[in-house]
Design an enzyme around this catalytic site. Structure first.
Site, PDB file in Angstrom:
ATOM      1  CB  SER A  29     -24.697  14.036   2.428  1.00  0.00           C
ATOM      2  OG  SER A  29     -23.259  13.553   2.058  1.00  0.00           O
ATOM      3  NE  ARG A 129     -16.189  13.980  -9.710  1.00  0.00           N
ATOM      4  CZ  ARG A 129     -16.732  14.378  -8.365  1.00  0.00           C
ATOM      5  NH1 ARG A 129     -16.657  15.472  -7.871  1.00  0.00           N
ATOM      6  NH2 ARG A 129     -17.384  13.093  -7.630  1.00  0.00           N
ATOM      7  CB  SER A 174     -22.715   5.607  -6.676  1.00  0.00           C
ATOM      8  OG  SER A 174     -22.892   7.031  -6.995  1.00  0.00           O
ATOM      9  CG  ASP A 327     -16.431  11.444   0.171  1.00  0.00           C
ATOM     10  OD1 ASP A 327     -15.965  11.020  -1.050  1.00  0.00           O
ATOM     11  OD2 ASP A 327     -17.672  11.917   0.421  1.00  0.00           O
TER      12      ASP A 327
END
Length: 450
Positions: A29, A129, A174, A327
């Protein structure tokens, strides 16, 4: 799949304790964001410890396509010569983001308020997606998106000629959506506001501040509100990327379920918006300890030691913790299979739209390994078999998903019989040294390409 498009079947089997130091890769990230914000500065940003998995390399190539100077000086050592906020040039070719939902969504945000167009695509998983969760708020700035049915890639984003600031409440928890809106807000006048009901990982806010942007964060009645003042002059930085807690999850969880194991993961990022897995494991009775706690580059880090924990118990994971460990549910479900009793993971509908439907993928594979799993649309429950109690012996489908592949390989290291995945190739997207790292600790992993 492998570099030639052929599946790379891989098998893991139990082979004694895992011991040693696990030098996991840099945080994915933070690596994505360092490249993107480096490209939005004027001047040179230096990055050490950059994750050199395929996802991040695709983002590096994308920043070069938008006009930034991107140079690799050595392993993990990169520089980005930026073009400034609003300075992206129109790319000459399609931007291929491979498997990375983070990469494509953040880049879309960064270019959506530039007066240019760009077309994005990715691999089969990424093309399946949904992108509407990002393109909908970007449209509020004045950007337009044209893609396949259902808001899927390939997709062209036409950036806003005269962007306006946005006040947006995220409909789902998100960090990708939040970050895309904040990055778009950089080149909009005035203040862009994002409100989220549940706080998600805050790497973008931390790094924006580090680069010189004005970012205010406050708790309000509707949740967590972030306010960004647009059109700052970002200053180039020197960034040391901490090690990725999502990657560290795999050797850590393996150590907890393989008898006799003792593994140290140094310099792991412990951002509170990312550390939910470790809190959950401790609540289950895992033997985890944090050593040498400190702060580096605005991010909390520590050395994490994990030891075999035969007495772990199933728990109900608080749904509000999901955003801080989204995750990690695949590998948590494997640990749950080796605990006593039921582990309930609720409020995790987001797993249905990751690289694969991760609830279905893990439930299907664990059942094939002899574990009882119940699932609903936004939850799943693993009925643990206790230490050493998972039969194993299955070939599990990775579904082009790196975390699914690694999770079942970890399962095989502690199950009674070996566990295989039909394709370990996707692991390279996020954790390219997974196999040598795990074998260096004592795991036995074998390839079978038929």
């Amino acid at each position: 799949m492998g570099s030639h498009g052929t599946p790379e079947k891989m098998t893991a089997q139990s082979a004694g304790p895992l011991t040693g130091v696990a030098e996991v890769p840099g945080d994915k990230s933070i690596s994505h964001r360092a490249l993107i914000l480096g490209a939005l500065c004027v001047g040179e940003t230096r990055i050490s410890g950059l994750l050199e998995g395929q996802d991040v390399l695709d983002t590096a190539r994308a920043m070069a396509a938008f006009g930034a100077g991107v140079t690799r000086h050595g392993p993990g050592d990169w520089s980005v010569d930026g073009v400034g906020v609003g300075g992206f040039a129109e790319p000459e070719d399609v931007i291929d983001c491979g498997n990375s939902g983070t990469g494509v969504r953040l880049i879309m945000g960064a270019m959506a308020t530039c007066p240019i167009s760009a077309t994005f695509t990715g691999d089969a998983s990424l093309r399946s997606r949904p992108m509407g969760r990002v393109t909908d708020p970007l449209a509020l700035f004045g950007a337009r998106a044209v893609g396949r049915a259902g808001g899927r890639l390939p997709m062209t984003i036409v950036g806003a000629e005269d962007p306006v600031p946005v006040d947006y409440a995220t409909p789902v928890a998100s960090a990708q959506v939040k970050s895309a809106v904040l990055l778009a807000g950089l080149n909009a006048p005035g203040r862009t506001v994002v409100t989220e009901r549940v706080a998600t990982r805050d790497h973008t806010e931390r790094m924006l501040r580090g680069f010189g942007a004005e970012v205010a964060v406050e708790e309000v009645a509707s949740g967590h509100r972030i306010t960004l003042t647009g059109r700052p002059e970002l200053k180039p930085q020197v960034i040391a990327v901490p090690r990725d807690p999502s990657s560290a999850a795999f050797p850590v969880c393996a150590a907890l379920i393989v008898p006799g194991s003792d593994v140290l993961v140094p310099n792991i990022g412990l951002n509170p918006t990312r550390a939910g897995l470790f809190t959950t494991l401790q609540e289950m009775g895992a033997d985890l300890s944090f050593e040498n706690e400190r702060e580096e580059g605005g991010e909390p880090v520590a050395d994490l030691r994990a030891r075999f924990s035969p007495d772990m118990k199933g728990i109900a994971v608080p749904p509000e913790r999901a955003a801080s460990m989204i995750d990690e549910y695949p590998i948590l479900s494997v640990v749950a299979a080796f605990a006593e009793g039921a582990t309930v993971m609720a409020g995790v509908h987001e797993l249905r739209v990751k690289e694969s439907d991760r609830i279905d993928a893990m439930a299907t594979g664990l059942r094939a390994c002899g574990v009882t799993v119940d699932e609903t649309e936004d939850s799943f429950t693993v009925h643990g078999q206790g230490a050493g109690g998972v039969p194993g012996g299955a070939i599990c489908a990775a579904r082009l998903d790196h975390r699914i592949a690694m999770s079942f390989l970890i399962c095989g290291m502690a199950a009674k019989r070996p566990v295989s995945v039909d394709d370990a190739g996707p692991i390279a997207t996020s954790f390219p040294i997974f196999v040598p790292l795990m074998t260096g600790l004592g795991a036995v992993l074998t390839r079978d390409n038929g």
